[in-house]
Motif scaffolding. Structure first.
Motif, PDB file in Angstrom:
ATOM      1  N   LEU B 120       0.916  -1.397   0.013  1.00  0.00           N
ATOM      2  CA  LEU B 120      -0.003   0.052  -0.073  1.00  0.00           C
ATOM      3  C   LEU B 120       1.033   1.272   0.154  1.00  0.00           C
ATOM      4  O   LEU B 120       0.349   2.381  -0.703  1.00  0.00           O
ATOM      5  CB  LEU B 120      -0.878   0.092   1.361  1.00  0.00           C
ATOM      6  N   GLN B 122       3.762   1.435  -1.303  1.00  0.00           N
ATOM      7  CA  GLN B 122       4.200   1.428  -2.691  1.00  0.00           C
ATOM      8  C   GLN B 122       3.539   2.096  -3.497  1.00  0.00           C
ATOM      9  O   GLN B 122       3.700   2.863  -4.418  1.00  0.00           O
ATOM     10  CB  GLN B 122       4.937   0.001  -3.214  1.00  0.00           C
ATOM     11  N   GLN B 123       2.373   1.725  -3.366  1.00  0.00           N
ATOM     12  CA  GLN B 123       1.143   2.133  -4.235  1.00  0.00           C
ATOM     13  C   GLN B 123       0.953   3.675  -3.904  1.00  0.00           C
ATOM     14  O   GLN B 123       0.927   4.381  -5.378  1.00  0.00           O
ATOM     15  CB  GLN B 123      -0.114   1.591  -3.946  1.00  0.00           C
ATOM     16  N   ALA B 124       1.238   4.226  -2.845  1.00  0.00           N
ATOM     17  CA  ALA B 124       1.068   5.450  -2.623  1.00  0.00           C
ATOM     18  C   ALA B 124       2.230   6.316  -3.381  1.00  0.00           C
ATOM     19  O   ALA B 124       2.149   7.320  -4.025  1.00  0.00           O
ATOM     20  CB  ALA B 124       1.209   5.756  -1.164  1.00  0.00           C
TER      21      ALA B 124
END
Lengths: 363, 222
Positions: B120, B122-124
């Motif tokens: 999550l 990393q996604q951000a």
């Protein structure tokens, strides 16, 4: 994207597996590139290296004139500064934020009102109108993936990376998402790189294709090139389709479709989504093509074409015969058949395929 | 409860509260480093963090006394620079409580931060968030319940802290006497009824604090 993307890298994993990619290329401009290969081939690693989420042991990544990564020059642009929209298999929506907050997470600038209306726009486009205040946990798998895609596109990326975006969903949902999002992806103003191990995804969505196998980039190029003239038997096996040709639907009724492939009439069984005049891919497996010396009358074979043998080579235990029947057609025969029939390069022969064995994919 | 007893409770609770509040910012930062980063000597830091949990509290108190007394390394400097006197004042109480509670807080906060899916984060990042934004908008909110649970545990521990407190803050009624110290003192003076009174109060308050902490942890993993 501001220019062509070029990537070369290598990465060794603690398990001993090595991924080595040489000169992966996405040309400048729009279009969907499919990164194809079986599980474990290294596709996700390539995507993560592009996004900046994984550091290769050695490599170079340039986008147009910009360098995003170079081990020698010690350049490493962090993920947050590469304008990349990344959608993973699990969606990875922020569970503590609403749908609207998720979609707007990557948006830069603009007043609150402007952001709100842009979010509403995106949700509308993705078929999620009115769901601004829902939580991710209240959405179905398909809806979550749509939000994830909207979130990535809304952040105004220079490149969109989809890592098997719907492989975690059941087949009907997958097919629905694929057909609903196809216009989006094919018409997106930024290049899209999509990882998949599903042939249908590749054929329905791709303009270009790159094939990976066991950690290596086996080949890449325009869709038709890679499908019809794969450089290795490995690729052909992975793709499971030896002949791929563009065509236009002439008619479709009574369960039968007639398609014009460069002047040649191909008869196939009807599939949903065909419209008269529509563009399609025509796919034929090499093993489904039979060769003969004469046309057969009184036969159920609807497809019989005269053509010339332009290539002949061994592929494992089979013989690969390349013909020009108006469009390139590949037949896989046993070595014995080739000998008995006297198949040689330059010879004119009749190629035949049952209509049932011709697979049509609407574009 | 008499007004004296009430004053003791209020003083102890407010010291525990202040210690907890002072502990949270550096504690979260430390917990984050332990949760998300690796470095040579990380084991040393982890050991140091756990030390107050294992050392006899009086030993910890003694170490604090040595460091913060007027001739100590830190105590001398504090007095020179800011005219601050620490030992045998309420500041020493806060210091002792914070030190003794720190392992509980840091370990609980670390577990909460580790439980946040790094993908999550990393996604951000791919959406353009820098490290600070990732921390405040994704990591911390998702770890919030666990961090709060840790803070409550730290508070509960601080309410009951005795050994280190009595060492570095002493037993100055109205100034540094906490509830546990007062109980000990009452027993020493033979004031049994008073001791039992105070003990009952201590039990109730601690029970509430720990109970709340458990509820928070359970809801997070539910």
């Amino acid at each position: 994207m501001i220019g062509a993307l070029q990537l070369s890298f290598s990465r060794r994993f603690p398990t001993g597996a090595i991924i080595q990619v040489d000169d992966f290329l996405i040309p400048e401009g729009r279009g969907v590139t499919i990164l194809f290969g079986e599980s474990g081939a290294g596709k996700s690693t390539l995507i993560r290296v592009l996004a900046g989420l994984e550091k290769p042991d050695d490599g170079r990544l340039s986008v147009g004139e910009e360098w995003w990564f170079d081990t020698e020059k010690r350049i490493d642009v962090p993920a947050s500064r590469r304008r990349v929209g990344w959608v993973s298999q699990d969606g990875l929506l922020f569970p503590h934020l609403s749908v609207a907050q998720n979609v707007s997470y990557g948006m830069r600038g603009g007043s609150k009102a402007a952001v709100k209306s842009r979010v509403a726009d995106w949700l509308e486009r993705m078929g999620l109108g009115g769901m601004e205040n829902r939580r991710p946990s209240e959405l179905s798998g398909g809806q979550q993936q749509r939000v994830a895609l909207a979130r990535a596109l809304a952040s105004d990326p220079a490149l969109v990376l989809l890592d098997e975006p719907w492989s975690g969903l059941d087949r009907p949902t997958r097919e629905r998402l694929r057909s609903e999002l196809r216009p989006w992806l094919r018409e997106a103003e930024v290049p899209v790189l999509m990882v998949t191990h599903d042939r249908q995804d590749a054929l329905a969505l791709g303009d270009r294709m790159a094939v990976m196998s066991r950690g290596r980039l086996v080949e890449q190029g325009e869709m038709e090139e890679v499908f019809c003239r794969p450089e290795s038997a490995e690729t052909a096996q992975l793709l499971e389709v030896e002949t791929l040709a563009r065509g236009r639907v002439l008619s479709c009724e009574n369960g039968v479709a007639e398609v014009d492939c460069r002047g040649v009439c191909v008869v196939a069984s009807e599939v949903p989504g065909l419209v008269k005049g529509g563009e399609v891919w025509v796919c034929v497996r090499g093993g489904d093509v039979s060769l003969g010396e004469v046309l057969l009358d009184h036969s159920s074979l609807r497809n019989q074409w005269w053509g010339r043998v332009v290539g002949l080579r061994q592929e494992g235990v089979a013989m690969r015969v390349e013909l020009d029947v108006g469009f390139p057609l590949v037949a896989l025969l046993t070595a014995a058949s080739v000998e008995v029939l006297g198949v040689t390069v330059g010879r004119e022969m009749v190629a035949a395929v049952k209509a049932q064995r011709v697979h049509v994919i609407p574009l | 409860m008499s007004s004296d007893e009430w004053q003791l409770v209020v003083f102890t609770a407010s010291m525990a509260l202040m210690a907890t509040l002072c502990l949270i910012p550096p504690g979260v930062v430390l917990a984050w480093w332990l949760a998300r980063r690796n470095w040579r000597g990380k084991m040393v830091v982890e050991t140091l963090v756990s030390l107050p949990l294992v050392l006899p509290p009086v030993v910890t108190g003694l170490l604090l006394l040595k460091a913060f007394s007027r001739r100590g390394v830190l105590g001398a400097w504090l007095e020179e620079q800011w005219g601050l006197e620490v030992v045998f004042t309420w500041k020493a109480v806060v210091l002792a409580l914070a030190t003794m509670s720190s392992p509980l807080f840091v370990r609980t906060a670390r577990a909460a931060l580790e439980a946040v899916d790094p993908r999550l984060e990393q996604q951000a990042r791919t959406l353009g968030a820098g490290e600070w934004r990732v921390f405040f908008t994704v990591t911390l909110p998702m770890a919030a319940r666990g961090v709060m649970a840790g803070a409550l545990l730290a508070f509960a521990r601080a309410l009951g802290e005795f050994g280190a407190t009595v060492m570095v803050a002493g037993n100055i009624p109205g100034e540094t006497t906490t509830l546990p110290v007062a109980i000990y003192h009452a027993v020493q003076l033979g004031q049994d009824e008073k001791a039992w009174h105070l003990a009952a109060v201590a039990v109730v308050v601690s029970f509430l604090a720990v109970g709340l902490s458990e509820i928070l942890v359970r809801r997070r993993s539910g």
